[in-house]
Enzyme design. Structure first.
Site, PDB file in Angstrom:
ATOM      1  N   ARG A  99       0.837  -1.204   0.000  1.00 45.09           N
ATOM      2  CA  ARG A  99       0.000   0.000   0.000  1.00 45.09           C
ATOM      3  C   ARG A  99       0.872   1.255   0.000  1.00 45.09           C
ATOM      4  NH1 ARG A  99      -4.459  -0.398   4.485  1.00 45.09           N
ATOM      5  NH2 ARG A  99      -3.025   0.666   5.882  1.00 45.09           N
ATOM      6  N   ARG A 106       2.597   6.596  -6.364  1.00 46.22           N
ATOM      7  CA  ARG A 106       2.093   5.276  -6.742  1.00 46.22           C
ATOM      8  C   ARG A 106       3.149   4.490  -7.515  1.00 46.22           C
ATOM      9  NH1 ARG A 106      -2.340   8.837  -7.504  1.00 46.22           N
ATOM     10  NH2 ARG A 106      -4.219   8.253  -6.352  1.00 46.22           N
ATOM     11  N   ASN A 138      -2.047  -0.450  -7.000  1.00 46.75           N
ATOM     12  CA  ASN A 138      -1.234   0.613  -7.610  1.00 46.75           C
ATOM     13  C   ASN A 138       0.233   0.214  -7.764  1.00 46.75           C
ATOM     14  OD1 ASN A 138      -2.880   2.857  -8.291  1.00 46.75           O
ATOM     15  ND2 ASN A 138      -3.261   3.198  -6.112  1.00 46.75           N
ATOM     16  N   ARG A 169     -14.056  11.803  -8.865  1.00 46.36           N
ATOM     17  CA  ARG A 169     -13.632  12.893  -7.974  1.00 46.36           C
ATOM     18  C   ARG A 169     -13.789  14.241  -8.684  1.00 46.36           C
ATOM     19  NH1 ARG A 169      -8.388   9.439  -5.988  1.00 46.36           N
ATOM     20  NH2 ARG A 169      -9.160   8.833  -3.911  1.00 46.36           N
ATOM     21  N   HIS A 193      -3.505   7.005 -13.999  1.00 48.83           N
ATOM     22  CA  HIS A 193      -4.183   7.181 -12.709  1.00 48.83           C
ATOM     23  C   HIS A 193      -3.140   7.722 -11.753  1.00 48.83           C
ATOM     24  CE1 HIS A 193      -6.390   6.580  -9.043  1.00 48.83           C
ATOM     25  NE2 HIS A 193      -5.572   5.652  -8.610  1.00 48.83           N
ATOM     26  N   THR A 248      -7.081   5.098   1.469  1.00 46.81           N
ATOM     27  CA  THR A 248      -8.386   5.419   0.891  1.00 46.81           C
ATOM     28  C   THR A 248      -9.125   4.093   0.702  1.00 46.81           C
ATOM     29  OG1 THR A 248      -7.937   5.179  -1.478  1.00 46.81           O
ATOM     30  CG2 THR A 248      -7.292   7.274  -0.467  1.00 46.81           C
TER      31      THR A 248
END
Length: 332
Positions: A99, A106, A138, A169, A193, A248
Site C-alpha cells: 500500500r 504510486r 497501484n 472525484r 491514474h 483510501t
C-alpha cells in the site's frame, strides 16, 4: 431416525452447484473489503470469494460478511488462501499488494507489487481461465500491463480501474462548484491514474452545454475562476485522504462496484478505464492508460476516440513514455 431437516424439507433434486455470476476479490485490506461490500450491496454476484495470505484476517472478514447474509442477496460467501475457492469466477478483482505510504508516489510501489502479481495471476488464471481481470492495486496502469503479460489473456479481458475514480472525484468537485449532482456533471480525466492524469476541459458539460464555450479560459492559467484547481484537487485528494485516515477505501470500492456492474450486467456503459493504448495518440509502446471504454460482458469491447488538443495529446504521450520507462526495467 429422520433429522429435523429431513422432517421439514423434502428434497426434489440433487443440484450441482456451479455459480453463474461469481466474483472474486483478491486482497482483503481496506480497499478489497470496500469493493466487497459495495458489490454485495449492488447484488451483482451469486457467489463472492475472498482470497488473501493472512488467514485469520481473511476468515474474520468472511464471517463478518456472512453474518450480514439476512440483509444481502448473495447466497454464498467463501474465502481461502488456496485459489481453488475462486474457481469459475466471471470477474476477478485484484486489490492485493503493498500500500502507498504517506507521501509515497504510486509509481514507487511498482517492483514490490510485480513480485506479488507473479504469484497471484497464474493462480487466478488456473481456476478461472475465462474470467475478466480487474486490476485495482497501484500503480494501476503498470500493474494492469503486468497482469496482461503474465495472464496471457486478450487485452479486452484485462482492465485497470484507472481514471474511473479520478473522473468521479473530478465530477464531484465540479458538482460542488456548480450546485449540481455529479451524475449531471460530465467531465473526463484520462491518462495515468495519479499525478500525470489529463483533464479534458473541452468535454466538460452540464446538459450538453460546454463549459469551455461559455468560459474560454477554462483550465488555463489565465482563468480568473481557477478551474485548474479542480484537477489539482483530484490529483492531491488521495494523498490528503491517506494523510488524514491512513488509506483510501470507500470511493475506490464504490468505483470498482460501478465497473463490476457494467461488466456483470453487460451494460455497455462508457468508463475511463486503463486499457492497452498502443497505436492511439502516437503511442508506440505496450502501455495501459485510461481512455473512455465501452464495458460489458467481454470486458472492453470498444473505446471512444476522444478529440484531444495538441497539449492534451502531448501530456498523454509523456505519461506513456514515463510508464514505458518503468515497465521496460521490470523483472518478471
Amino acid at each position: 431416525m429422520a433429522t429435523l431437516k429431513d422432517q421439514l424439507i423434502h428434497n426434489l433434486l440433487k443440484e450441482e452447484q456451479t455459480p453463474q455470476n461469481k466474483i472474486t476479490v483478491v486482497g482483503v485490506g481496506a480497499v478489497g473489503m470496500a469493493c466487497a461490500i459495495s458489490i454485495l450491496m449492488k447484488d451483482l454476484a451469486d457467489e463472492l470469494a475472498l482470497v488473501d495470505v493472512i488467514e485469520d484476517k481473511l476468515k474474520g472478514e468472511m464471517m463478518d460478511l456472512q453474518h450480514g447474509s439476512l440483509f444481502l442477496r448473495t447466497p454464498k460467501i467463501v474465502s481461502g488462501k488456496d485459489y481453488n475457492v475462486t474457481a469459475n469466477s466471471k470477474l476477478v478483482i485484484i486489490t492485493a499488494g503493498a500500500r502507498q505510504q504517506e507521501g509515497e508516489s504510486r509509481l514507487n510501489l511498482v517492483q514490490r507489487n510485480v513480485n506479488i502479481f507473479k504469484f497471484i495471476i497464474p493462480n487466478v488464471v488456473k481456476y478461472s481461465p475465462n474470467c475478466k481481470l480487474l486490476i485495482v492495486s497501484n500503480p494501476v496502469d503498470i500493474l494492469t500491463y503486468v497482469a496482461w503479460k503474465i495472464s496471457g489473456f486478450p487485452k479486452n479481458r484485462v482492465i485497470g480501474s484507472g481514471c474511473n475514480l479520478d473522473s468521479a472525484r473530478f465530477r464531484y468537485l465540479m458538482g460542488e462548484r456548480l450546485g449540481v449532482h455529479p451524475s449531471s456533471c460530465h467531465g473526463w480525466v484520462l491518462g495515468e491514474h495519479g499525478d500525470s492524469s489529463v483533464p479534458v476541459w473541452s468535454g466538460m458539460n452540464v446538459a450538453g452545454v460546454s463549459l469551455k464555450t461559455l468560459h474560454p479560459d477554462l483550465g488555463t492559467d489565465k482563468d480568473k475562476e481557477q478551474w485548474k484547481e479542480v484537477h489539482k484537487q483530484v490529483v492531491e485528494s488521495a494523498y490528503e485522504v491517506i494523510k488524514l485516515k491512513g488509506y483510501t477505501s470507500w470511493a475506490i470500492g464504490l468505483s470498482v462496484a460501478d465497473l463490476a456492474e457494467s461488466i456483470m450486467k453487460n451494460l455497455r456503459r462508457v468508463h475511463p478505464v486503463s486499457t492497452m493504448i498502443k497505436g492511439l495518440y502516437g503511442i508506440k509502446d505496450d502501455v495501459f492508460l485510461s481512455v473512455p471504454c465501452i464495458l460489458g460482458q467481454n470486458g472492453i469491447s470498444d473505446l471512444v476516440k476522444v478529440t484531444l488538443t495538441s497539449e492534451e495529446e502531448a501530456r498523454l504521450k509523456k505519461s506513456a513514455d514515463t510508464l514505458w520507462g518503468i515497465q521496460k526495467e521490470l523483472q518478471f
